[in-house]
Motif scaffolding. Structure first.
Motif, PDB file in Angstrom:
ATOM      1  N   ASP A 108     -13.465  24.803  -8.585  1.00 30.57           N
ATOM      2  CA  ASP A 108     -12.536  26.053  -8.332  1.00 30.57           C
ATOM      3  C   ASP A 108     -11.506  26.034  -7.230  1.00 30.57           C
ATOM      4  N   ILE A 109     -12.057  25.291  -6.197  1.00 34.68           N
ATOM      5  CA  ILE A 109     -11.272  25.235  -5.094  1.00 34.68           C
ATOM      6  C   ILE A 109      -9.831  24.861  -5.155  1.00 34.68           C
ATOM      7  N   GLU A 110      -9.599  24.040  -5.946  1.00 35.80           N
ATOM      8  CA  GLU A 110      -7.966  23.430  -6.283  1.00 35.80           C
ATOM      9  C   GLU A 110      -7.311  24.556  -6.759  1.00 35.80           C
ATOM     10  N   ARG A 111      -7.756  25.685  -7.588  1.00 41.35           N
ATOM     11  CA  ARG A 111      -6.968  26.678  -8.425  1.00 41.35           C
ATOM     12  C   ARG A 111      -6.857  27.885  -7.365  1.00 41.35           C
ATOM     13  N   THR A 112      -7.743  27.960  -6.070  1.00 40.95           N
ATOM     14  CA  THR A 112      -7.611  29.202  -5.458  1.00 40.95           C
ATOM     15  C   THR A 112      -6.612  29.405  -4.681  1.00 40.95           C
ATOM     16  N   HIS A 113      -5.840  30.487  -5.005  1.00 39.79           N
ATOM     17  CA  HIS A 113      -4.564  30.826  -4.343  1.00 39.79           C
ATOM     18  C   HIS A 113      -3.514  29.587  -3.937  1.00 39.79           C
ATOM     19  N   TYR A 176     -23.089  31.573  -6.836  1.00 37.29           N
ATOM     20  CA  TYR A 176     -21.642  31.578  -6.793  1.00 37.29           C
ATOM     21  C   TYR A 176     -20.966  32.045  -8.503  1.00 37.29           C
ATOM     22  N   VAL A 177     -20.262  32.919  -8.627  1.00 36.24           N
ATOM     23  CA  VAL A 177     -19.531  33.337  -9.748  1.00 36.24           C
ATOM     24  C   VAL A 177     -18.189  33.138  -9.602  1.00 36.24           C
ATOM     25  N   GLN A 178     -17.560  32.744 -10.666  1.00 31.96           N
ATOM     26  CA  GLN A 178     -15.707  32.500 -10.514  1.00 31.96           C
ATOM     27  C   GLN A 178     -15.321  33.848 -10.420  1.00 31.96           C
ATOM     28  N   GLY A 179     -14.355  33.948  -9.549  1.00 33.13           N
ATOM     29  CA  GLY A 179     -13.782  35.184  -9.130  1.00 33.13           C
ATOM     30  C   GLY A 179     -14.067  35.519  -7.529  1.00 33.13           C
ATOM     31  N   MET A 180     -15.077  34.956  -7.198  1.00 35.30           N
ATOM     32  CA  MET A 180     -15.683  34.968  -5.738  1.00 35.30           C
ATOM     33  C   MET A 180     -14.769  34.512  -4.874  1.00 35.30           C
ATOM     34  N   ASN A 181     -14.237  32.953  -5.558  1.00 34.73           N
ATOM     35  CA  ASN A 181     -13.276  32.172  -4.820  1.00 34.73           C
ATOM     36  C   ASN A 181     -12.047  33.221  -4.522  1.00 34.73           C
ATOM     37  N   TYR A 182     -11.472  34.151  -5.405  1.00 38.64           N
ATOM     38  CA  TYR A 182     -10.422  34.567  -4.863  1.00 38.64           C
ATOM     39  C   TYR A 182     -10.551  35.705  -3.893  1.00 38.64           C
ATOM     40  N   ILE A 183     -11.493  36.438  -3.961  1.00 36.32           N
ATOM     41  CA  ILE A 183     -11.926  37.250  -2.781  1.00 36.32           C
ATOM     42  C   ILE A 183     -12.140  36.581  -1.529  1.00 36.32           C
ATOM     43  N   MET A 184     -12.955  35.719  -1.441  1.00 36.51           N
ATOM     44  CA  MET A 184     -13.249  34.973  -0.396  1.00 36.51           C
ATOM     45  C   MET A 184     -12.082  34.195   0.104  1.00 36.51           C
ATOM     46  N   GLY A 185     -11.203  33.643  -0.721  1.00 34.35           N
ATOM     47  CA  GLY A 185     -10.197  32.904  -0.190  1.00 34.35           C
ATOM     48  C   GLY A 185      -9.101  33.840   0.353  1.00 34.35           C
ATOM     49  N   LEU A 186      -9.011  35.161  -0.092  1.00 35.04           N
ATOM     50  CA  LEU A 186      -7.933  36.081   0.235  1.00 35.04           C
ATOM     51  C   LEU A 186      -8.593  36.515   1.800  1.00 35.04           C
ATOM     52  N   LEU A 187      -9.810  36.851   2.055  1.00 43.49           N
ATOM     53  CA  LEU A 187     -10.158  37.164   3.327  1.00 43.49           C
ATOM     54  C   LEU A 187     -10.037  36.324   4.304  1.00 43.49           C
ATOM     55  N   LEU A 188     -10.368  34.913   3.917  1.00 37.80           N
ATOM     56  CA  LEU A 188     -10.238  33.920   4.902  1.00 37.80           C
ATOM     57  C   LEU A 188      -8.740  33.594   5.448  1.00 37.80           C
ATOM     58  N   GLN A 263     -11.272  40.009 -15.504  1.00 35.01           N
ATOM     59  CA  GLN A 263     -10.496  39.391 -14.252  1.00 35.01           C
ATOM     60  C   GLN A 263     -10.257  40.146 -13.407  1.00 35.01           C
ATOM     61  N   TYR A 264     -10.082  41.618 -13.502  1.00 36.11           N
ATOM     62  CA  TYR A 264      -9.571  42.567 -12.380  1.00 36.11           C
ATOM     63  C   TYR A 264     -10.386  42.865 -11.584  1.00 36.11           C
ATOM     64  N   PHE A 265     -11.919  42.854 -12.082  1.00 33.57           N
ATOM     65  CA  PHE A 265     -12.949  43.024 -11.164  1.00 33.57           C
ATOM     66  C   PHE A 265     -13.698  41.842 -10.584  1.00 33.57           C
ATOM     67  N   PHE A 266     -13.798  40.872 -11.338  1.00 32.77           N
ATOM     68  CA  PHE A 266     -14.269  39.635 -10.743  1.00 32.77           C
ATOM     69  C   PHE A 266     -13.420  39.281  -9.354  1.00 32.77           C
ATOM     70  N   GLY A 267     -11.981  39.173  -9.507  1.00 31.85           N
ATOM     71  CA  GLY A 267     -11.392  38.628  -8.364  1.00 31.85           C
ATOM     72  C   GLY A 267     -10.530  39.838  -7.534  1.00 31.85           C
ATOM     73  N   LEU A 268     -10.909  41.204  -7.957  1.00 32.19           N
ATOM     74  CA  LEU A 268     -10.268  42.186  -7.141  1.00 32.19           C
ATOM     75  C   LEU A 268      -8.787  42.292  -7.475  1.00 32.19           C
ATOM     76  N   MET A 269      -8.095  41.847  -8.373  1.00 30.87           N
ATOM     77  CA  MET A 269      -6.889  41.989  -8.849  1.00 30.87           C
ATOM     78  C   MET A 269      -5.960  40.944  -7.973  1.00 30.87           C
ATOM     79  N   SER A 270      -6.709  39.858  -7.361  1.00 25.24           N
ATOM     80  CA  SER A 270      -6.006  38.859  -6.689  1.00 25.24           C
ATOM     81  C   SER A 270      -5.496  37.650  -7.583  1.00 25.24           C
ATOM     82  N   TYR A 271      -5.960  37.658  -8.868  1.00 29.09           N
ATOM     83  CA  TYR A 271      -5.744  36.250  -9.546  1.00 29.09           C
ATOM     84  C   TYR A 271      -4.245  36.525 -10.178  1.00 29.09           C
ATOM     85  N   LYS A 272      -3.424  35.685  -9.842  1.00 26.59           N
ATOM     86  CA  LYS A 272      -2.113  35.689 -10.360  1.00 26.59           C
ATOM     87  C   LYS A 272      -1.180  36.699  -9.734  1.00 26.59           C
ATOM     88  N   THR A 273      -1.774  37.255  -8.755  1.00 26.00           N
ATOM     89  CA  THR A 273      -0.914  38.247  -8.098  1.00 26.00           C
ATOM     90  C   THR A 273      -0.273  38.043  -6.839  1.00 26.00           C
TER      91      THR A 273
END
Length: 345
Positions: A108-113, A176-188, A263-273
């Protein structure tokens, strides 16, 4: 006639020394607190003198919805997390130990943000290399170590990997669950400190713990999906009550309602936005919780109501609804989806 009435209302409010402004559009008539944007010094003073747990939520929420200096997140977010979540003293230990979901995180790292330069891969063909390496890992049950990560990922991608692994080890009941990567990636990305990489990681990790532990967001990812199902059902109710024709279209498709909404809840609307949108959603979410997701989704479906009804092919309807958020941001703009006002009459 209605505008004359509200013009009169505005005059009365102003006479009563209320610092209010009035806004109207085709769906809402709103009274908006006409509060000036806080400057950096005002934010710093507020954080120094007001405990997060006793803050005026409406006041802080109103300010977070304004365009504030992005660098302020590095003091606002820790102010929120430090008062409610213990410092993660075992972070390094959790990050270094392998976890059961290492291979999934690795993929999942490769596709994250990936649209952000911050997370650009080391190689142009990195995605294929990562997939091949992941397949090899599955076959030989290898341990993902620093050398392997260095071969495939940039520095910030490696940092993100360790952050996600640490949380998976700290809370093995969720992992770990897919979607966490988008939230953590955004925070970092938002909290990164170029002067101290570890400091940025710790801020991101502690804020992620705040979201998952204090805000109970981890229950969105558990096996029962009880919280996720409850939130999706709430969206269903909103559509039934406000947009029954749109709800009927979705119900007639060959997919369960949760297929479109998870998708909107798992990644807090940060997927493809875009970053500006996902960062603003996160700012508001940490104060308001999932209400901002409900508000945005209702606006998105309202704005696209006519177009949804004009689609008759099920495949087209499914694709349109699945991609409705990024399309709406591009078509209507962020401001149309995230309202500045809180009081609607």
């Amino acid at each position: 006639m209605i505008f004359n009435y509200y013009s009169k209302l505005k005059q009365l409010l102003q006479q009563d020394n209320h610092d209010l402004d009035l806004a109207t559009n085709d769906q809402f008539i709103r009274i908006i607190p006409n509060e000036k944007k806080w400057e950096n010094d005002q934010w710093k003073e507020y954080i120094q003198n007001v405990d997060f747990q006793y803050m005026d939520r409406n006041q802080v929420l109103s300010q977070l919805k304004k365009n504030f200096d992005p660098s302020l997140r590095s003091i606002i977010y820790p102010w929120i997390a430090n008062k409610t979540v213990p410092s993660p003293i075992d972070y390094k230990l959790f990050a270094q130990n392998p976890c059961a979901q290492d291979n999934i995180i690795f993929r999942d790292i490769e596709r994250t943000h990936s649209h952000l330069q911050f997370y650009k891969s080391k190689r142009k063909s990195s995605k294929k290399h990562v997939q091949r390496a992941s397949q090899q890992l599955d076959s030989v049950k290898s341990i993902i170590d620093e050398k392997l990560l260095n071969d495939f990922f940039s520095l910030n991608q490696r940092r993100l990997f360790y952050l996600l692994r640490a949380y998976a080890n700290q809370d093995p009941s969720i992992g770990y669950v897919q979607g966490m990567n988008y939230i953590m990636g955004l925070l970092l990305f938002l909290l990164d400190d170029s002067n101290s990489l570890f400091s940025g990681e710790m801020k991101a990790y502690q804020m992620f713990l705040f979201i998952n532990v204090k805000m109970n967001w981890s229950q969105t990812y558990n096996k029962s999906m009880k919280k996720l199902k409850s939130m999706v059902q709430h969206v269903e109710v909103l559509l039934q009550q406000n947009l029954p024709d749109v709800y009927k279209v979705i119900c007639n498709l060959d997919q369960p309602f949760i297929f479109f909404m998870d998708q909107y809840f798992f990644g807090l609307m940060s997927y493809k936005t875009p970053l500006e949108f996902s960062a603003k959603i996160l700012d508001i979410f940490i104060i308001q919780g999932e209400q901002i997701i409900f508000d945005v989704l209702l606006r998105v479906f309202t704005l696209n109501r006519n177009e949804i009804k004009q689609l008759y092919d099920k495949d087209e309807q499914t694709q349109f609804i699945k991609e409705i958020l990024p399309m709406s941001i591009e078509k209507f703009g962020i401001q149309a989806l995230i309202p500045n006002s809180e009081i609607i009459i």
